[in-house]
Design an enzyme around this catalytic site. Structure first.
Site, PDB file in Angstrom:
ATOM      1  N   GLY A 296     -10.796  -1.755   3.140  1.00 27.85           N
ATOM      2  CA  GLY A 296      -9.528  -1.897   4.419  1.00 27.85           C
ATOM      3  C   GLY A 296      -9.694  -0.499   4.967  1.00 27.85           C
TER       4      GLY A 296
ATOM      5  N   ARG B 156     -14.560  -6.120   0.280  1.00 25.31           N
ATOM      6  CA  ARG B 156     -14.037  -5.867   1.437  1.00 25.31           C
ATOM      7  C   ARG B 156     -13.349  -4.460   1.136  1.00 25.31           C
ATOM      8  NH1 ARG B 156      -8.465  -4.449   2.533  1.00 25.31           N
ATOM      9  NH2 ARG B 156      -8.094  -5.269   4.946  1.00 25.31           N
TER      10      ARG B 156
ATOM     11  N   THR C 164       0.939  -1.243  -0.198  1.00 28.65           N
ATOM     12  CA  THR C 164      -0.136  -0.028  -0.175  1.00 28.65           C
ATOM     13  C   THR C 164       0.863   1.279  -0.010  1.00 28.65           C
ATOM     14  OG1 THR C 164      -1.865  -1.049   0.987  1.00 28.65           O
ATOM     15  CG2 THR C 164      -1.537   1.180   1.628  1.00 28.65           C
TER      16      THR C 164
ATOM     17  N   GLY D 159      -5.440  -3.856   7.499  1.00 25.26           N
ATOM     18  CA  GLY D 159      -6.610  -2.810   7.516  1.00 25.26           C
ATOM     19  C   GLY D 159      -7.696  -3.031   8.614  1.00 25.26           C
TER      20      GLY D 159
END
Ligand code: ASP
Length: 302
Positions: free
Chosen positions: A200, A198, A170, A224
């Protein structure tokens, strides 16, 4: 006119990064180059909000990191992206589960500038690209071969994995500009083999991203769900404001909470005085920073 020393930090993900012979020279070069352009922009009085958006765009465009092109894939082999951005006066925007903006942080910024909403998700957020004049890319633009292999390995182990354990990650940026204003931005593909839908921490203001001119600017990376559970980025701000803790101490406490809850990760922060912190619970975090008009430094391991 105010003339504050400028500071910034960028990250390309935290994780238990394996040692490699190449020493991550390519990652370090990318971080140094992007860091150098952030430093230059701040020296030239570019506002912190523009600097963090530009740095995150560059990191999204770089295949080495888990955001934009080169993002990790969900369990259906699709890149579903989350991003958010916040300015120290409280303006903020985010996107989650998007599949088409070439630079998800640019869509988050457009939502922030529009000001009516904070968070747009999924197909409707993708559709908003046109309205906000944000460039899009076809699905295969985001998918690179190493991510397809990574997903295959994760499926074999039925695991949902943090990208940087592989190791990549990330991205995020925090900055304090010449006027003493702060900003933060974060962008991600999330976790390999995650469930479709999903979301995060990276798309969630308060969890993955926070900026307030009276305290600090924070961008997080790691598991996350844990960062959302402790409201990680905003918690550091509230500790500073209400308990008068220094940013470094507050950030380390929040990382401890993440570990206590079985999570892992790291974060980058810059406070209202321009001090930088880079705490992590992992063996490494791809990062570059410059403190109080100082030179750009870059590192991988703790
Ligand atoms: N924090 C990101 C997420 O959980 C993953 C990462 O930092 O790489 O979506």
């Amino acid at each position: 006119m105010a003339h504050h020393p400028v500071s910034f930090a960028i990250h390309g993900g935290a994780g238990d990064i394996p040692r490699r012979d190449h020493g991550y020279a390519e990652h370090l070069l990318a971080l140094e180059t992007i860091g150098e352009s952030a430093r230059q922009a701040l020296q030239d009085r570019v506002p912190a909000i523009d600097v963090v958006e530009q740095a995150v765009r560059q990191l999204e465009d770089c295949e080495l990191f888990n955001a934009g092109r080169g993002a990790v894939l969900n369990s259906e082999g699709v890149a579903e992206l989350d991003a958010s951005i916040m300015r120290g006066d409280g303006a903020c925007g985010g996107v989650a589960g998007v599949r088409s903006p070439r630079n998800p942080v640019a869509l988050a910024r457009a939502i922030m500038e529009d000001g009516r909403h904070v968070l747009l998700v999924g197909a409707e957020a993708d559709r908003a690209c046109e309205r906000f004049h944000v460039a899009t890319a076809p699905p295969d633009y985001f998918v690179i071969d190493s991510r397809v292999q990574q997903l295959r390995r994760a499926r074999e182990h039925e695991a949902i994995v943090l990208d940087h354990d592989e190791p990549l990650g990330t991205v995020g940026a925090v900055a304090r500009d010449r006027d003493g204003c702060l900003a933060a931005a974060t962008s991600t593909g999330g976790m390999t083999n995650k469930a479709p839908g999903r979301v995060g921490d990276s798309g969630v203001i308060g969890a993955g991203t926070w900026a307030c001119d009276d305290s600090c600017a924070i961008s997080t990376t790691g598991h996350g769900e844990s960062f959302i559970r402790v409201n990680a980025a905003a918690q550091i701000h509230w500790r500073m404001l209400l308990r008068h803790e220094p940013m470094t101490a507050a950030a380390e406490l929040v990382i401890e909470q993440i570990v206590e809850r079985g999570g892992m990760g790291g974060l980058i922060g810059v406070d209202r005085d321009g001090l930088v912190c880079l705490p992590m619970s992992t063996t490494g975090m791809f990062r570059a920073w410059a403190e109080l008009d100082g030179p750009v430094q870059a590192a991988v391991f703790r």
